[in-house]
Write an enzyme that holds these catalytic residues in place. Structure first.
Site, PDB file in Angstrom:
ATOM      1  N   ASN A 124     -29.223  13.923  -0.748  1.00  0.00           N
ATOM      2  CA  ASN A 124     -29.474  13.799   0.690  1.00  0.00           C
ATOM      3  C   ASN A 124     -28.716  12.584   1.208  1.00  0.00           C
ATOM      4  O   ASN A 124     -28.763  11.496   0.612  1.00  0.00           O
ATOM      5  CB  ASN A 124     -30.978  13.656   0.957  1.00  0.00           C
ATOM      6  CG  ASN A 124     -31.722  14.957   0.721  1.00  0.00           C
ATOM      7  OD1 ASN A 124     -31.207  16.025   1.023  1.00  0.00           O
ATOM      8  ND2 ASN A 124     -32.926  14.875   0.173  1.00  0.00           N
TER       9      ASN A 124
ATOM     10  N   GLY B  46     -32.765  14.095   5.769  1.00  0.00           N
ATOM     11  CA  GLY B  46     -34.108  13.715   5.341  1.00  0.00           C
ATOM     12  C   GLY B  46     -34.118  12.663   4.246  1.00  0.00           C
ATOM     13  O   GLY B  46     -35.122  12.508   3.541  1.00  0.00           O
TER      14      GLY B  46
ATOM     15  N   HIS C 159     -29.004   8.711  -4.831  1.00  0.00           N
ATOM     16  CA  HIS C 159     -29.659   9.367  -5.966  1.00  0.00           C
ATOM     17  C   HIS C 159     -29.362  10.853  -5.933  1.00  0.00           C
ATOM     18  O   HIS C 159     -29.139  11.436  -4.867  1.00  0.00           O
ATOM     19  CB  HIS C 159     -31.173   9.115  -5.955  1.00  0.00           C
ATOM     20  CG  HIS C 159     -31.833   9.424  -4.653  1.00  0.00           C
ATOM     21  ND1 HIS C 159     -31.781   8.578  -3.569  1.00  0.00           N
ATOM     22  CD2 HIS C 159     -32.560  10.502  -4.248  1.00  0.00           C
ATOM     23  CE1 HIS C 159     -32.443   9.109  -2.561  1.00  0.00           C
ATOM     24  NE2 HIS C 159     -32.917  10.292  -2.953  1.00  0.00           N
TER      25      HIS C 159
ATOM     26  N   HIS D  22     -30.951  14.421  -6.862  1.00  0.00           N
ATOM     27  CA  HIS D  22     -32.132  15.194  -7.256  1.00  0.00           C
ATOM     28  C   HIS D  22     -31.697  16.253  -8.268  1.00  0.00           C
ATOM     29  O   HIS D  22     -30.704  16.958  -8.052  1.00  0.00           O
ATOM     30  CB  HIS D  22     -32.746  15.920  -6.060  1.00  0.00           C
ATOM     31  CG  HIS D  22     -33.311  15.029  -4.998  1.00  0.00           C
ATOM     32  ND1 HIS D  22     -34.662  14.766  -4.893  1.00  0.00           N
ATOM     33  CD2 HIS D  22     -32.726  14.334  -3.990  1.00  0.00           C
ATOM     34  CE1 HIS D  22     -34.874  13.963  -3.860  1.00  0.00           C
ATOM     35  NE2 HIS D  22     -33.714  13.693  -3.292  1.00  0.00           N
TER      36      HIS D  22
ATOM     37  N   CYS E  59     -34.190   0.167  -6.884  1.00  0.00           N
ATOM     38  CA  CYS E  59     -33.752  -1.026  -7.637  1.00  0.00           C
ATOM     39  C   CYS E  59     -34.936  -1.592  -8.415  1.00  0.00           C
ATOM     40  O   CYS E  59     -34.790  -2.005  -9.575  1.00  0.00           O
ATOM     41  CB  CYS E  59     -33.208  -2.084  -6.687  1.00  0.00           C
ATOM     42  SG  CYS E  59     -31.520  -1.805  -6.119  1.00  0.00           S
TER      43      CYS E  59
ATOM     44  N   HIS F 259     -26.637  -0.698  -6.619  1.00  0.00           N
ATOM     45  CA  HIS F 259     -27.229  -0.283  -5.343  1.00  0.00           C
ATOM     46  C   HIS F 259     -26.148   0.017  -4.320  1.00  0.00           C
ATOM     47  O   HIS F 259     -25.371  -0.844  -3.948  1.00  0.00           O
ATOM     48  CB  HIS F 259     -28.145  -1.391  -4.810  1.00  0.00           C
ATOM     49  CG  HIS F 259     -28.745  -1.069  -3.471  1.00  0.00           C
ATOM     50  ND1 HIS F 259     -29.965  -0.461  -3.331  1.00  0.00           N
ATOM     51  CD2 HIS F 259     -28.269  -1.246  -2.213  1.00  0.00           C
ATOM     52  CE1 HIS F 259     -30.224  -0.289  -2.053  1.00  0.00           C
ATOM     53  NE2 HIS F 259     -29.204  -0.749  -1.355  1.00  0.00           N
TER      54      HIS F 259
HETATM   55  P1  AMP Z   1     -34.694  11.432  -0.551  1.00  0.00           P
HETATM   56  O1  AMP Z   1     -35.649  12.014   0.440  1.00  0.00           O
HETATM   57  O2  AMP Z   1     -33.519  12.295  -0.873  1.00  0.00           O
HETATM   58  O3  AMP Z   1     -34.292  10.017  -0.157  1.00  0.00           O
HETATM   59  O4  AMP Z   1     -35.494  11.350  -1.917  1.00  0.00           O
HETATM   60  C1  AMP Z   1     -36.335  10.300  -2.250  1.00  0.00           C
HETATM   61  C2  AMP Z   1     -37.241  10.819  -3.326  1.00  0.00           C
HETATM   62  O5  AMP Z   1     -37.822   9.707  -3.979  1.00  0.00           O
HETATM   63  C3  AMP Z   1     -38.380  11.702  -2.833  1.00  0.00           C
HETATM   64  O6  AMP Z   1     -38.294  12.988  -3.447  1.00  0.00           O
HETATM   65  C4  AMP Z   1     -39.639  10.941  -3.264  1.00  0.00           C
HETATM   66  O7  AMP Z   1     -40.669  11.799  -3.692  1.00  0.00           O
HETATM   67  C5  AMP Z   1     -39.103  10.072  -4.394  1.00  0.00           C
HETATM   68  N1  AMP Z   1     -39.835   8.842  -4.626  1.00  0.00           N
HETATM   69  C6  AMP Z   1     -40.241   7.934  -3.721  1.00  0.00           C
HETATM   70  N2  AMP Z   1     -40.875   6.915  -4.326  1.00  0.00           N
HETATM   71  C7  AMP Z   1     -40.871   7.193  -5.652  1.00  0.00           C
HETATM   72  C8  AMP Z   1     -41.375   6.531  -6.810  1.00  0.00           C
HETATM   73  N3  AMP Z   1     -42.036   5.361  -6.722  1.00  0.00           N
HETATM   74  N4  AMP Z   1     -41.204   7.112  -8.028  1.00  0.00           N
HETATM   75  C9  AMP Z   1     -40.550   8.288  -8.124  1.00  0.00           C
HETATM   76  N5  AMP Z   1     -40.037   8.961  -7.067  1.00  0.00           N
HETATM   77  C10 AMP Z   1     -40.205   8.429  -5.851  1.00  0.00           C
END
Ligand code: AMP
Length: 113
Positions: free
Chosen positions: A88, A94, A101, A103, A9, A48
């Site tokens: 995820n 994980g 989100h 990926h 957010c 959110h």
């Molecule tokens: P997940 O593990 O599926 O919740 O993915 C969260 C993702 O957010 C991970 O791949 C992190 O590397 C990424 N992440 C965490 N903080 C940031 C940030 N400040 N900017 C960009 N990506 C981020």
């Protein structure tokens, strides 16, 4: 809805820096800070919600529209030969950021999983 404790957010609002590659009224796409592939983007709804089961009807519609836009965004950001989408969901998967989100991984031949 904006949650001030949520890092995504805060990225969406511009309070935390990120490299945004796409943005419209309902979604934001930015580079993952710890890329797991040559191209690693995160597509994030501006609303959110933590998990798919919390999305509701309107969230599901946003996700559907996001999925429709992702092929063009992926192709425009180095995924010319395919890409992988990952969502995820929860601790066993994980998930570390509890703002839904998607990926987007690509830019190279990905390993099997
Ligand atoms: P997940 O593990 O599926 O919740 O993915 C969260 C993702 O957010 C991970 O791949 C992190 O590397 C990424 N992440 C965490 N903080 C940031 C940030 N400040 N900017 C960009 N990506 C981020």
């Amino acid at each position: 809805m904006y949650d001030e404790r949520c890092i995504f957010c805060r990225i969406i609002k511009g309070e935390i820096p990120s490299v945004k590659v796409y943005e419209d009224d309902e979604m934001c796409v930015f580079k993952d800070v710890e890329p797991k592939a040559a191209v690693h983007l995160l597509a994030v709804p501006k609303t959110h919600f933590k998990l798919l089961e919390e999305a509701g009807e309107s969230g599901a519609e946003i996700i559907a529209r996001m999925l429709k836009k992702i092929p063009i965004i992926a192709a425009g950001n180095g995924c010319k030969n395919g890409y992988r989408l990952v969502i995820n969901q929860g601790d066993d998967a994980g998930q570390t950021v509890f703002h839904l989100h998607i990926h987007i991984l690509g830019g190279e031949k990905l390993s099997d999983f």
